[in-house]
Design an enzyme around this catalytic site. Structure first.
Site, PDB file in Angstrom:
ATOM      1  N   ARG A 128      -3.798   4.274  -1.232  1.00 27.00           N
ATOM      2  CA  ARG A 128      -4.461   2.977  -1.933  1.00 27.00           C
ATOM      3  C   ARG A 128      -3.693   1.849  -1.814  1.00 27.00           C
ATOM      4  O   ARG A 128      -2.463   1.489  -1.413  1.00 27.00           O
ATOM      5  CB  ARG A 128      -4.563   3.423  -3.366  1.00 27.00           C
ATOM      6  CG  ARG A 128      -3.085   3.497  -4.085  1.00 27.00           C
ATOM      7  CD  ARG A 128      -3.308   4.199  -5.428  1.00 27.00           C
ATOM      8  NE  ARG A 128      -3.125   5.688  -5.473  1.00 27.00           N
ATOM      9  CZ  ARG A 128      -2.959   6.572  -6.465  1.00 27.00           C
ATOM     10  NH1 ARG A 128      -2.932   5.945  -7.465  1.00 27.00           N
ATOM     11  NH2 ARG A 128      -2.721   7.783  -6.132  1.00 27.00           N
ATOM     12  N   HIS A 184       0.597  -1.013   0.032  1.00 29.88           N
ATOM     13  CA  HIS A 184       0.005   0.076  -0.011  1.00 29.88           C
ATOM     14  C   HIS A 184       0.829   1.424  -0.056  1.00 29.88           C
ATOM     15  O   HIS A 184       2.124   1.093   0.533  1.00 29.88           O
ATOM     16  CB  HIS A 184      -0.949  -0.021   1.006  1.00 29.88           C
ATOM     17  CG  HIS A 184      -0.191   0.480   2.547  1.00 29.88           C
ATOM     18  ND1 HIS A 184      -0.069   1.605   2.754  1.00 29.88           N
ATOM     19  CD2 HIS A 184       0.471  -0.336   3.336  1.00 29.88           C
ATOM     20  CE1 HIS A 184       0.577   1.643   4.147  1.00 29.88           C
ATOM     21  NE2 HIS A 184       0.661   0.401   4.264  1.00 29.88           N
ATOM     22  N   CYS A 185       0.331   2.358  -0.287  1.00 38.22           N
ATOM     23  CA  CYS A 185       0.988   3.750  -0.787  1.00 38.22           C
ATOM     24  C   CYS A 185       0.350   4.491   0.396  1.00 38.22           C
ATOM     25  O   CYS A 185      -0.553   4.086   1.446  1.00 38.22           O
ATOM     26  CB  CYS A 185       1.224   4.377  -1.882  1.00 38.22           C
ATOM     27  SG  CYS A 185      -0.121   4.526  -2.911  1.00 38.22           S
ATOM     28  N   ALA A 186       0.143   5.816   0.254  1.00 35.89           N
ATOM     29  CA  ALA A 186      -0.435   6.840   1.190  1.00 35.89           C
ATOM     30  C   ALA A 186      -1.658   6.901   0.965  1.00 35.89           C
ATOM     31  O   ALA A 186      -2.591   7.123   1.981  1.00 35.89           O
ATOM     32  CB  ALA A 186       0.256   8.088   0.989  1.00 35.89           C
TER      33      ALA A 186
END
Length: 641
Positions: A29, A25-27
C-alpha cells in the site's frame, strides 16, 4: 494497468502535491500523510484503477494496491508530485506529529503499558490461581510453598513504578537504566511504603524540608502510582536529550547522567510526585465512582462505549486506569466490563456468520467471532461488524447489558491485559458472576444482531446466481472455470505448501484489517517458530521488497503469492531480515528465500504473524485453506483451482 494515470488520480483525490506532508510505500500500500484530510476524497480513491481499498490508520491515508503494483504506482506518484520518497520511519513520525495532543498522549500510554502486560499477566494469573486453590484447600495458605508463590504473584505490582519507568524511558527515547533509577528512587526503602500510610496519623508520617525551607514534603514512596512515574521519566528524557546537545562530548559521560538523576530525582520527590499523585487519585476516584454508580449504571455506560473507543484508537488509556485500580485496591473492576464489550462484539459477529448466505462473509466472521471471545476484537470490529454497522450497534448494546451486570455485582480481576474467556483465570473470586457477565452480553448481542442484520439483496442474488451458473455449467462437456471442477483436471492443484515452520491460523485472525478482510486476496497466516522462509512452490521471485520484510512470487502455474513477515514490520527498515534471493530469480520448492530474527522483531514491539496470500485470487474459482494448527515446511496449506 496505466500506473501513471492511477498515480495521477490518487494525487488529484488527496488534494494535490501541496497537501502532501510525507509519502512512502510498503509491500502492499501507499502510506501518505496529508496536511488536510478534508481534501481527501475517499470514495473517488476507491474507484481508481488498481485500488483494492482505502483506509486511515495512525494518521496515515493508506491506499492498497497490492504487491508488484504499489511500487510502480509510487514511482509515478513521486514523479508527478515532485516530492522525495520518504522512509517508513519519516512517514510514521510525520503522521504522529499531525495527530492532536490527546491522541498522541493516548498512543504514548499504549507504547508504555502494552510492553509490560506480560509481567502483569504473569503476576495476575498466579495471584488468581493461588486465590482459587486457597478457596478449595484453605490449609494451602499456611504452607511454605504458598508463601513463596505468593511472593512471586505480587512482585510486578510491588515494583510497578520501575517497570513503568523503564518502558516510559524507551517510549520517550531516553536511557532505560536512568529511567529505572528514577523508578527506584520513587519506591526507595528509605521512604515510607505508600501502602503503610493509611493506618498512620499525620504526625507519624516522616517529613523533610524542601527548596531551602519553602515547604515540607512527606517522605512517602509511590508504590502503586502510575501518572507521577510517567511524568517524571518524561522530564528525565527531555533533560537528558538537552544535556547531550550542550555538554561537551569529553565530559558528557559523567555530567549528563549525574545532572539528569540529580535534577529529575529532586523535582520528582518535591513537586512532580506530590502534585501528580493527587491528580492520579482524582482520576482513580472518578473511575471507581463511575463503576460504582447505583444500579450498575456506570458499568452500562462503559460497556456501551468501550468498543467505540477501540474504533477511535483511544482504548490504550484504560491500561493506566486498570494498573492504578490494581495498585490502589488489588482489584481491577474495569476488566470485566471490557470483557462484556468484547464478548458483545464477538456474539454479534457470530450471529452474522450464522445468518449470512455469503460464503466469504461467513468464512471471515466465524473466526473473528472466536477471536473476540478470547479477547482480541479487532478482526470482529473492523473486519465484520463496522462494515455492516448494525452488528456493531448490537455488540455495543450487549456490552452495555453485560457491563450493567458487572457493575451491579462489583466483579473484579487480579490483572489486566486479559479479557474474554481467558479472564476466568484472573477472576477466581467471581467465577459465577463473571460467567453471568459473559452470558448476558453474548445473549443480548447475538439476538439483536440476528434481528437487526439483513442480508443485502445484491449479496444474496450474487450467491444464488453463482450457484445457478455452476449448476448449469456442470452439465457441459469438459472441465474449466465454473464447471465445478478444476481448470486443470478433476482435482485441485496443490499449489501452495507451507513456507514457514509454525502454527497456521485463519487469515481473519490477523490483526490487520487489510489482511483479515481479504482485501489483497485469500490465504492463511503463520505464527512462525523458526526464522526461515522457504519457497512454497516452484516459480519465480517477482519482488523482494527493499525492507526485506515481504516477498512476492509467482508459481509455474500462475499463482501469485505474497509472503509478508510480520505486521507493520516495514517500519523496521529491514534490520532483522536477510534475503537470499533477488527479483527475477527462479526458485524450487523448499529453497531458502529469507531469514528473519523472530526475537528481535518481537522485542521491537511488532506482531510476527505472517500472512501468506494469493493476490490474484480473482483469477481462480477457489482458493481453499486445507490445514491449520502446527505445520511444517513442505506441508500443503492452500489449494487453488
Amino acid at each position: 494497468m496505466d500506473y501513471r494515470n492511477a498515480a495521477k488520480e490518487v494525487l488529484e483525490n488527496i488534494g494535490g502535491a501541496g497537501n502532501i506532508v510525507s509519502a512512502a510505500h510498503c509491500a502492499t500500500r501507499l502510506r501518505l500523510v496529508i496536511a488536510d484530510n478534508e481534501k481527501c476524497r475517499k470514495e473517488a480513491l476507491e474507484e481508481v484503477e488498481g485500488v483494492k481499498g482505502v483506509f486511515e490508520a495512525s494518521g496515515q491515508i493508506q491506499i492498497i494496491f497490492g504487491t508488484g503494483t504499489v511500487n510502480k504506482v509510487f514511482e509515478e506518484f513521486v514523479s508527478l508530485a515532485g516530492i522525495k520518497a520518504g522512509t517508513k520511519e519519516e512517514v510514521k513520525q510525520a503522521a504522529a506529529s499531525k495527530q492532536n495532543l490527546f491522541l498522541r498522549a493516548i498512543k504514548t500510554l499504549g507504547d508504555i503499558f502494552v510492553p509490560i502486560i506480560p509481567a502483569i499477566v504473569a503476576s495476575g494469573l498466579l495471584m488468581g490461581l493461588l486465590e482459587g486453590l486457597s478457596n478449595i484447600w484453605p490449609s494451602l495458605a499456611d504452607s511454605g510453598t504458598y508463601q513463596i508463590f505468593h511472593l512471586f504473584s505480587n512482585t510486578a505490582f510491588v515494583f510497578l513504578p520501575v517497570l513503568i519507568a523503564v518502558s516510559a524511558a524507551k517510549a520517550f527515547g531516553g536511557n532505560l537504566f536512568l529511567g529505572a533509577v528514577i523508578g527506584m528512587i520513587m519506591i526507595h526503602p528509605d521512604l515510607l511504603n505508600a501502602w503503610s500510610v493509611a493506618g498512620l496519623s499525620a504526625a507519624e508520617i516522616p517529613r523533610a524540608t524542601a527548596w531551602f525551607g519553602l515547604f515540607d514534603i512527606n517522605l512517602v514512596g509511590y508504590q502503586g502510582h502510575v501518572i507521577p512515574v510517567i511524568i517524571a521519566v518524561w522530564l528525565m528524557c527531555m533533560l537528558e536529550k538537552w544535556l547531550h546537545k550542550i555538554v561537551p562530548e569529553i565530559i558528557d559521560l559523567f555530567v549528563t547522567p549525574l545532572v539528569t538523576v540529580l535534577v529529575t530525582g529532586y523535582l520528582t520527590l518535591t513537586i512532580i510526585g506530590p502534585i501528580f499523585s493527587t491528580v492520579e487519585n482524582w482520576v482513580l476516584a472518578g473511575a471507581r465512582t463511575l463503576i460504582g454508580l447505583p444500579f450498575g449504571i456506570g458499568g452500562l455506560i462503559i460497556g456501551a462505549l468501550y468498543a467505540v473507543t477501540v474504533v477511535a484508537g483511544v482504548h490504550h488509556m484504560y491500561n493506566a486506569i486498570e494498573a492504578g485500580l490494581l495498585s490502589a485496591t488489588n482489584l481491577n473492576t474495569w476488566m470485566p466490563i471490557a470483557t462484556a464489550a468484547n464478548v458483545g462484539q464477538g456474539a454479534a459477529a457470530l450471529a452474522l456468520a450464522l445468518k449470512t448466505k455469503n460464503k466469504k462473509t461467513k468464512a471471515m466472521a466465524l473466526p473473528a467471532s472466536l477471536s473476540a471471545f478470547l479477547g482480541i476484537t479487532e478482526p470482529a470490529i473492523f473486519g465484520v461488524n463496522i462494515r455492516y454497522m448494525k452488528p456493531f450497534i448490537a455488540g455495543c448494546i450487549g456490552g452495555a447489558c453485560g457491563g450493567l451486570v458487572a457493575g451491579l455485582f462489583g466483579v473484579g480481576a487480579t490483572a489486566y491485559g486479559i479479557t474474554g474467556l481467558f479472564g476466568f483465570l484472573i477472576t477466581t473470586q467471581f467465577l459465577g458472576t463473571y460467567a453471568l457477565v459473559i452470558a448476558v452480553s453474548a445473549a443480548v448481542a447475538f439476538i439483536l444482531s440476528w434481528i437487526m442484520y439483513k442480508e443485502v439483496p445484491a449479496e444474496t442474488d450474487r450467491v444464488m446466481s453463482g450457484q445457478a451458473e455452476e449448476s448449469e455449467s456442470s452439465g457441459a462437456a469438459g472441465a474449466g472455470p465454473g464447471s465445478g471442477e478444476p481448470a486443470g483436471g478433476t482435482e485441485a492443484e496443490p499449489a501452495v505448501w507451507c513456507p514457514i515452520e509454525g502454527e497456521v491460523i485463519e487469515l481473519s485472525g490477523v490483526k490487520d484489517e487489510t489482511f483479515a478482510g481479504e482485501v489483497l486476496g485469500k490465504g492463511i497466516a503463520v505464527i512462525p517458530k523458526e526464522g526461515k522462509v522457504l519457497a512454497p512452490f516452484d516459480g519465480t521471485v517477482d519482488t523482494v521488497f527493499d525492507t526485506k520484510h515481504a516477498i512476492g512470487m509467482t508459481s509455474d502455474r500462475g499463482v501469485e503469492l505474497l509472503i509478508h513477515v510480520g505486521i507493520n514490520t516495514v517500519e523496521l527498515n529491514g534490520v532483522p531480515y536477510k534475503a537470499h534471493v533477488a527479483d527475477g530469480d527462479t526458485v524450487k520448492k523448499g529453497q531458502l528465500l529469507l531469514e528473519f530474527d523472530i526475537q528481535a522483531i518481537r522485542e521491537a514491539g511488532y506482531d510476527i504473524t505472517t500472512p501468506v496470500v494469493v493476490t490474484n485470487t480473482d483469477d481462480f474459482q477457489e482458493v481453499e485453506a486445507v490445514k491449520t494448527g502446527e505445520v511444517h515446511p513442505g506441508e500443503e496449506v492452500l489449494r487453488v483451482w
